[in-house]
Design an enzyme around this catalytic site. Sequence first.
Site, mmCIF file in Angstrom:
data_model
loop_
_atom_site.group_PDB
_atom_site.id
_atom_site.type_symbol
_atom_site.label_atom_id
_atom_site.label_comp_id
_atom_site.label_asym_id
_atom_site.label_seq_id
_atom_site.Cartn_x
_atom_site.Cartn_y
_atom_site.Cartn_z
ATOM 1 C CB ILE A 1 -18.364 4.071 -6.017
ATOM 2 C CG1 ILE A 1 -19.396 3.696 -7.243
ATOM 3 C CG2 ILE A 1 -18.200 2.558 -5.291
ATOM 4 C CD1 ILE A 1 -18.894 2.408 -8.084
ATOM 5 C CG ASP A 2 -16.137 7.856 -0.530
ATOM 6 O OD1 ASP A 2 -15.040 7.199 -0.601
ATOM 7 O OD2 ASP A 2 -16.123 8.810 0.272
#
Length: 505
Positions: free
Chosen positions: A363-364
């Site tokens: 998750i970025d």
Amino acid sequence: MLNKIINLTVFFTGGAVLVLEVSATRTLSPHFGNTIFTVSSILSVVLGALAIGYLCGGKLADRSPHLSLFFGIIWLGGLTVLLMNITTKLFLDTWFSGLGNMLGPLLASLLLFFVPSLFLGMLSPFAIRLKSEQGQTQKIGSNSGEVFFFSTAGSIVGSLMTGFLFIPNVGVSRIILLTGLSLLIVGSAGLFFFKFNKRYLISIIVLSFILSGATLIFSERPLIAGEIYHAEGTYERIAVADNTPNFEGRRTLFLDKSASSVIFLSDGSPLATLYAKYLELGTLLEEEPENILVLGGGGYAIPRYAKQLFPRAEIDVVEIEPRLFELSKKYFYLNDTSKITNYVQDGRMFLANSQKKYDIIFIDVYSSFISIPSHMTTIEFFALVKEHLSDKGMLLANVIGSLDHSNNRFFTAKIKTFSSIFPNTRIFAISDPQSLEPQNFVFVATKKGENNYIEIAAKQSKSLFLSVVSSYEVERAKINLDKAILLTDDFSPIEYLVAPLVALY
């Protein structure tokens, strides 16, 4: 005929109000974030200016109900719109940069948007009075209804055109320039046709051209040093810059004014994005990953490094900004896209509509304090993520935060929420696990069992990074979660929680 001209004019000026209001969010978001504080400030200032404009316009129309004054107000509105564009470029950063994301957008909105909205707000009551002057005093109700109808219809068209057509294709600075210029043209044309003093009119037209030229020059000035590309994206301003301060020898993707992805100019390595290295933990999984999901593409550094580490894996990337995939091919060495599938979609919507499970999820989407998607910070979101993680899979998340107890409300809320779904979460600092300065952290969790990959890494020493990664781990005992908020879809006050960090960062 005059009645139709007035209706058409208020339709146009009503549209101009909403063009400016929608564009205002994109004007301020690079500086203060696309937050609830920014939106509330703009709406409050514009509505306040319109209210005062209605009052002043009605009184002025009663004293001097002349068409020349009506179109003169439109011209003044155009003048202040052009000045607003120049003021944005010259003073927004220098005057308001230290005020944070709460007070900053309110004061900036007052400076930039109050006066143009005030002038445009004066026009509706003025138009009603002008209609009444045409021998229609017995139709004051109908006259008022017509003016508000055409003004509101124009606002609807202006709002839709700005969001769906202008911003994605024209750019905010040019939208404001064209809006101001259009108001100047309409105002000048009205003054000409209704026999305004020709000597003054020539001066007004010359001044209009001078201001338009100055605004065009300022609108092309880069916001970031070293820019080699910039454009208005669907959701934020996009810029690519080389050798900017703090990023010497590197190329950086900026979304609004936040650095999103970094590569080395010397060889294009994605490891300039330091947290990408944590993908190496995936090499310790019992089986080689077959399916990898990256939420948030940015400059596609994470997908590139994932492909390098796991050449046989299928990599799905979900990025909501449509331009970034092609942009990364041109500027960020995304040359080989085989095995990479790009989805232009909101990350949470993608998960809600997918049945696929992944061995690694990265998750970025929290790359900036000032533009955090609140719907992707909640317990419901992480529960959805867990459903898509394979039984032996690994979850990694890049989060900006601080270990300073005086301003880490967002960070502690994030830890509490994340850990409520993934109890075995471990946290690693990118720079220094003892530092109180804001920095990137990587959350590492697994769906089941012990999260003991760090100990395995220290023993196997597959790489230099894995052999030392344990030294970057943050001691959870030092993080007090007693007062931390559990973020939910119903209650996720992200902008409020990050406000202290924004002031520092």
